[in-house]
Design an enzyme around this catalytic site. Structure first.
Site, PDB file in Angstrom:
ATOM      1  N   LYS A  13       0.838  -1.212   0.000  1.00 16.44           N
ATOM      2  CA  LYS A  13       0.000   0.000   0.000  1.00 16.44           C
ATOM      3  C   LYS A  13       0.875   1.265   0.000  1.00 16.44           C
ATOM      4  O   LYS A  13       0.639   2.190  -0.765  1.00 16.44           O
ATOM      5  CB  LYS A  13      -0.918   0.032   1.241  1.00 16.44           C
ATOM      6  N   ARG A  88      -9.310   1.008   9.098  1.00 18.92           N
ATOM      7  CA  ARG A  88      -8.861  -0.340   9.419  1.00 18.92           C
ATOM      8  C   ARG A  88      -9.901  -1.122  10.194  1.00 18.92           C
ATOM      9  O   ARG A  88      -9.691  -2.294  10.489  1.00 18.92           O
ATOM     10  CB  ARG A  88      -7.606  -0.241  10.290  1.00 18.92           C
ATOM     11  N   ARG A 127      11.884  -4.900   4.534  1.00 16.00           N
ATOM     12  CA  ARG A 127      11.693  -3.511   4.122  1.00 16.00           C
ATOM     13  C   ARG A 127      12.358  -2.493   5.046  1.00 16.00           C
ATOM     14  O   ARG A 127      12.581  -2.746   6.227  1.00 16.00           O
ATOM     15  CB  ARG A 127      10.217  -3.191   3.928  1.00 16.00           C
ATOM     16  N   ARG A 161      11.471  -0.197  10.650  1.00 11.95           N
ATOM     17  CA  ARG A 161      10.421   0.019  11.641  1.00 11.95           C
ATOM     18  C   ARG A 161      10.552  -0.969  12.790  1.00 11.95           C
ATOM     19  O   ARG A 161      10.828  -2.141  12.581  1.00 11.95           O
ATOM     20  CB  ARG A 161       9.049  -0.151  10.983  1.00 11.95           C
ATOM     21  N   ARG A 172       0.039  -8.239  13.770  1.00 15.87           N
ATOM     22  CA  ARG A 172      -0.507  -7.280  12.798  1.00 15.87           C
ATOM     23  C   ARG A 172      -1.372  -8.005  11.777  1.00 15.87           C
ATOM     24  O   ARG A 172      -2.410  -7.490  11.348  1.00 15.87           O
ATOM     25  CB  ARG A 172       0.633  -6.495  12.140  1.00 15.87           C
TER      26      ARG A 172
HETATM   27  P1  AMP Z   1       1.044   0.876   9.170  1.00 17.53           P
HETATM   28  O1  AMP Z   1       2.186   1.827   8.941  1.00 17.53           O
HETATM   29  O2  AMP Z   1      -0.156   1.221   8.338  1.00 17.53           O
HETATM   30  O3  AMP Z   1       1.456  -0.560   9.037  1.00 17.53           O
HETATM   31  O4  AMP Z   1       0.586   1.091  10.704  1.00 17.53           O
HETATM   32  C1  AMP Z   1       1.456   0.803  11.769  1.00 17.53           C
HETATM   33  C2  AMP Z   1       0.676   0.642  13.055  1.00 17.53           C
HETATM   34  O5  AMP Z   1      -0.006   1.860  13.363  1.00 17.53           O
HETATM   35  C3  AMP Z   1      -0.407  -0.406  13.023  1.00 17.53           C
HETATM   36  O6  AMP Z   1       0.092  -1.713  13.292  1.00 17.53           O
HETATM   37  C4  AMP Z   1      -1.355   0.085  14.128  1.00 17.53           C
HETATM   38  O7  AMP Z   1      -0.848  -0.203  15.414  1.00 17.53           O
HETATM   39  C5  AMP Z   1      -1.272   1.605  13.947  1.00 17.53           C
HETATM   40  N1  AMP Z   1      -2.302   2.109  13.002  1.00 17.53           N
HETATM   41  C6  AMP Z   1      -2.094   2.683  11.787  1.00 17.53           C
HETATM   42  N2  AMP Z   1      -3.248   3.025  11.204  1.00 17.53           N
HETATM   43  C7  AMP Z   1      -4.226   2.643  12.050  1.00 17.53           C
HETATM   44  C8  AMP Z   1      -5.652   2.696  12.009  1.00 17.53           C
HETATM   45  N3  AMP Z   1      -6.312   3.204  10.942  1.00 17.53           N
HETATM   46  N4  AMP Z   1      -6.341   2.213  13.078  1.00 17.53           N
HETATM   47  C9  AMP Z   1      -5.710   1.692  14.155  1.00 17.53           C
HETATM   48  N5  AMP Z   1      -4.367   1.597  14.249  1.00 17.53           N
HETATM   49  C10 AMP Z   1      -3.627   2.068  13.212  1.00 17.53           C
END
Ligand code: AMP
Length: 214
Positions: A13, A88, A127, A161, A172
């Site tokens: 994404k 999400r 990554r 990360r 996740r």
């Molecule tokens: P991402 O970079 O999209 O993989 O997000 C990293 C982490 O941020 C996720 O594993 C969640 O803990 C938190 N997070 C990001 N976006 C959301 C969302 N829309 N709702 C809840 N938690 C989020």
């Protein structure tokens, strides 16, 4: 045009959002990146989100809805945005519908990036990103043109990360299947869902997304 990219962690994404941003007049809105910035800054939101993100769980709906509500009012979103990592959960999707309606904005497409589960852990563990501009790379699938130098900004500092480790990745993925996968049905029923083959080469995925967006 305002769109959502949907798919599990590691689907691509973020990579595709960066490319769409480059090709069209749209801005990438990654709630994950915004939350990581909040954690780094030590803000109230960051303090609440830190432990949850480290465990691979989901931050509360109120927090992320609040972040998006404010962010899409900013001038750079006026020509269109790409939601990457939001919504999400079903309550987040319903809240997004409401707030777009309130702001007189539309949701033009929801693009699902489909990938085989087996590929995700490898994709995530390889990554990394530029420490300066955030451009995303991968040990084998997406290397900088010149080794050790960011294509976008020329920086030589890179970062991985904290939540891209095998244990957290499992959580996740669980969060994805429990909370986020139902959104596919939600947007399908609304006639907004389009799917692309996330197992294809990065450029081919971009082509399919372009085609889906018209
Ligand atoms: P991402 O970079 O999209 O993989 O997000 C990293 C982490 O941020 C996720 O594993 C969640 O803990 C938190 N997070 C990001 N976006 C959301 C969302 N829309 N709702 C809840 N938690 C989020």
């Amino acid at each position: 045009m305002n769109i959502i990219l949907l798919g599990p962690p590691g689907a691509g994404k973020g990579t595709q959002a960066e490319l769409i941003e480059k090709n069209r007049k749209m801005v990438q809105l990654s709630t994950g990146a915004m939350l990581r910035a909040a954690v780094k800054a030590g803000s109230e939101i960051g303090k609440k989100a830190d432990a949850i993100m480290k465990s691979g769980g989901l931050v509360s709906d109120d927090i992320v809805i609040g972040i998006i509500d404010e962010r899409i009012d900013e001038p750079d979103c006026k020509d269109g945005f790409i939601l990457d990592g939001f919504p999400r959960t079903l309550p987040q999707a319903a809240a997004l519908d409401e707030l777009l309606k309130k702001k007189g904005k539309s949701l033009d497409a929801v693009v699902e990036i489909k990938v085989d589960d087996g590929a995700l852990v490898d994709r995530i563990s390889g990554r990394y990103s530029c420490a300066k501009c955030g451009a995303g790379y991968h040990d084998t699938n997406l290397k900088p043109k010149q080794a050790g130098v960011c294509d976008k900004c020329g920086s030589t500092e890179f970062t991985r990360r904290a939540d891209d480790n095998a244990e957290t990745v499992k959580n996740r993925l669980m969060s994805y299947y429990r909370e986020t996968a139902p959104l596919l049905g939600y947007y399908y029923a609304k006639g907004q869902l389009k799917s692309v083959d996330g197992m294809a080469h990065i450029d081919e995925v971009t082509r399919q997304i372009d085609q889906a967006l018209g």
